[in-house]
Scaffold this active site. Sequence first.
Site, PDB file in Angstrom:
ATOM      1  N   LYS A 199       0.852  -1.179   0.000  1.00 20.31           N
ATOM      2  CA  LYS A 199       0.000   0.000   0.000  1.00 20.31           C
ATOM      3  C   LYS A 199       0.886   1.227   0.000  1.00 20.31           C
ATOM      4  O   LYS A 199       1.667   1.457   0.928  1.00 20.31           O
ATOM      5  CB  LYS A 199      -0.919  -0.014   1.222  1.00 20.31           C
ATOM      6  CG  LYS A 199      -1.853   1.186   1.257  1.00 20.31           C
ATOM      7  CD  LYS A 199      -2.892   1.047   2.348  1.00 20.31           C
ATOM      8  CE  LYS A 199      -3.770   2.284   2.401  1.00 20.31           C
ATOM      9  NZ  LYS A 199      -4.753   2.209   3.477  1.00 20.31           N
ATOM     10  N   ARG A 209     -10.857  10.090   1.343  1.00 21.32           N
ATOM     11  CA  ARG A 209     -10.818  10.739   2.665  1.00 21.32           C
ATOM     12  C   ARG A 209     -12.044  11.608   2.882  1.00 21.32           C
ATOM     13  O   ARG A 209     -12.442  11.839   4.016  1.00 21.32           O
ATOM     14  CB  ARG A 209      -9.492  11.465   2.841  1.00 21.32           C
ATOM     15  CG  ARG A 209      -8.383  10.396   2.922  1.00 21.32           C
ATOM     16  CD  ARG A 209      -6.998  10.914   3.111  1.00 21.32           C
ATOM     17  NE  ARG A 209      -6.058   9.776   3.021  1.00 21.32           N
ATOM     18  CZ  ARG A 209      -4.759   9.897   2.880  1.00 21.32           C
ATOM     19  NH1 ARG A 209      -4.214  11.099   2.810  1.00 21.32           N
ATOM     20  NH2 ARG A 209      -3.992   8.826   2.818  1.00 21.32           N
ATOM     21  N   ARG A 221       0.673   9.892   5.965  1.00 23.10           N
ATOM     22  CA  ARG A 221       0.802   8.466   6.236  1.00 23.10           C
ATOM     23  C   ARG A 221       2.137   7.892   5.733  1.00 23.10           C
ATOM     24  O   ARG A 221       2.278   6.691   5.589  1.00 23.10           O
ATOM     25  CB  ARG A 221      -0.344   7.707   5.580  1.00 23.10           C
ATOM     26  CG  ARG A 221      -1.748   8.237   5.916  1.00 23.10           C
ATOM     27  CD  ARG A 221      -2.752   7.112   6.007  1.00 23.10           C
ATOM     28  NE  ARG A 221      -4.132   7.528   5.848  1.00 23.10           N
ATOM     29  CZ  ARG A 221      -4.860   8.185   6.756  1.00 23.10           C
ATOM     30  NH1 ARG A 221      -4.328   8.531   7.913  1.00 23.10           N
ATOM     31  NH2 ARG A 221      -6.130   8.480   6.503  1.00 23.10           N
ATOM     32  N   GLU A 237       7.180  -6.815   1.651  1.00 24.57           N
ATOM     33  CA  GLU A 237       5.913  -6.694   2.388  1.00 24.57           C
ATOM     34  C   GLU A 237       5.002  -7.902   2.111  1.00 24.57           C
ATOM     35  O   GLU A 237       4.358  -8.429   3.016  1.00 24.57           O
ATOM     36  CB  GLU A 237       5.177  -5.400   1.987  1.00 24.57           C
ATOM     37  CG  GLU A 237       5.807  -4.116   2.503  1.00 24.57           C
ATOM     38  CD  GLU A 237       5.522  -3.874   3.988  1.00 24.57           C
ATOM     39  OE1 GLU A 237       4.909  -4.729   4.652  1.00 24.57           O
ATOM     40  OE2 GLU A 237       5.940  -2.806   4.491  1.00 24.57           O
ATOM     41  N   LYS A 252      -2.134  -1.696  -3.951  1.00 24.17           N
ATOM     42  CA  LYS A 252      -3.002  -0.528  -3.918  1.00 24.17           C
ATOM     43  C   LYS A 252      -2.172   0.733  -3.976  1.00 24.17           C
ATOM     44  O   LYS A 252      -1.203   0.818  -3.217  1.00 24.17           O
ATOM     45  CB  LYS A 252      -3.802  -0.588  -2.610  1.00 24.17           C
ATOM     46  CG  LYS A 252      -4.688   0.590  -2.359  1.00 24.17           C
ATOM     47  CD  LYS A 252      -5.316   0.442  -1.002  1.00 24.17           C
ATOM     48  CE  LYS A 252      -6.098   1.722  -0.758  1.00 24.17           C
ATOM     49  NZ  LYS A 252      -6.600   1.792   0.554  1.00 24.17           N
ATOM     50  N   SER A 278     -10.117   5.453  -5.052  1.00 20.73           N
ATOM     51  CA  SER A 278     -11.035   6.582  -5.254  1.00 20.73           C
ATOM     52  C   SER A 278     -10.546   7.591  -6.284  1.00 20.73           C
ATOM     53  O   SER A 278     -11.328   8.092  -7.089  1.00 20.73           O
ATOM     54  CB  SER A 278     -11.271   7.279  -3.908  1.00 20.73           C
ATOM     55  OG  SER A 278     -10.048   7.710  -3.338  1.00 20.73           O
ATOM     56  N   TYR A 317     -15.081   0.758  -7.514  1.00 22.47           N
ATOM     57  CA  TYR A 317     -16.356   1.405  -7.204  1.00 22.47           C
ATOM     58  C   TYR A 317     -17.368   1.231  -8.331  1.00 22.47           C
ATOM     59  O   TYR A 317     -18.537   1.539  -8.162  1.00 22.47           O
ATOM     60  CB  TYR A 317     -16.120   2.890  -6.887  1.00 22.47           C
ATOM     61  CG  TYR A 317     -15.230   3.066  -5.662  1.00 22.47           C
ATOM     62  CD1 TYR A 317     -15.764   2.946  -4.386  1.00 22.47           C
ATOM     63  CD2 TYR A 317     -13.859   3.287  -5.782  1.00 22.47           C
ATOM     64  CE1 TYR A 317     -14.967   3.066  -3.256  1.00 22.47           C
ATOM     65  CE2 TYR A 317     -13.042   3.410  -4.661  1.00 22.47           C
ATOM     66  CZ  TYR A 317     -13.599   3.295  -3.404  1.00 22.47           C
ATOM     67  OH  TYR A 317     -12.800   3.396  -2.287  1.00 22.47           O
TER      68      TYR A 317
END
Length: 327
Positions: A199, A209, A221, A237, A252, A278, A317
């Site tokens: 990520k 957000r 982040r 990871e 992602k 998004s 989505y």
Amino acid sequence: MSAQFPAARPRRLRRTPALRRLVAETRLSPAELVLPVFVKEGISEAQPIASMPGVFQHTRDSLRKAAHEAAEAGVGGLILFGIPAVKDGVGSAADAPDGIVQQALGDLRSDLGDAIVVMSDLCLDEYTDHGHCGILTASGEIDNDATLERYASIALAQAEAGSAVVGPSGMMDGQVGAIREALDGAGHSDIAIMGYSVKYASAYYGPFRDAAECAPQFGDRSTHQQDPANADESLREVFLDLDEGADMVMVKPAGAYLDIVRRVRDAVDVPVVAYQVSGEYAMIEAAAEKGWLDRERTIMESLVAIRRAGADIVLTYWATEVARRLA
Ligand code: PBG
């Protein structure tokens, strides 16, 4: 020029729609699509999200309807994000038995059973008043190991409420192992973990957000999400998550990281998931609204590209809309 030239004519197989369909290497089907959904506590009507036209913050009831429509269209799964009415420093609503996600999970399981895979995002940023993905120390840094205890507790709450797959998205070190141990210890060894293993600290999460009301109140982040400049550490990871017990691994965002999707696909033997986030959604919707892109063709091309790169499962989505179009 000789009559035989050119000897090779790749265009022969592109001549008609039927030929092109026959030789297509990549196909899309509803079953591999997962619809991310938002459910918000304390609203009486679904709220549109300005930066994601067509996406809503749902009430429990409007979510039931959306989930039903997705299942009917053949969509493979749903992943639930909750927005609680009250946030605090430790994200208490995330693991409250009557927290909004737990209630919605119960609704969906009782309505739909196993007709669609009901998954839950597992993080704290939607639940904390500071908007960070973990518990903070006195000096405002994320306390990795204290956060793991919170994640373990959220996993149990979600499993008990009916989640079939939990998706830890906070990028804390050791999160998959901590959750696996907690689930197994409480008799939930059948609940799967979809690791948000890879990520990136991405600007493409901007519209989310707004949707999840989780922008960090200070800082960003980048102390836990990955630097977009790096590729090799994605494999590190992924292997850590597999060692800790992840059943599926995610990359992602998707569209700007197709090289990573391919590298992960070539390296592992578990399902590879990609999240078309998004910002990827918003870019295409915005350009289409202006008449600058053909909306349907761009959506389908974006999804075929993610599958071609090697993703087995795609969070998007557009899942319900695309599933209907494929039917
Ligand atoms: C964290 C989370 C985020 C997204 C999914 N889970 C936001 C973040 O890390 O800042 C982004 C999804 C999207 O942009 O569609 N709980």
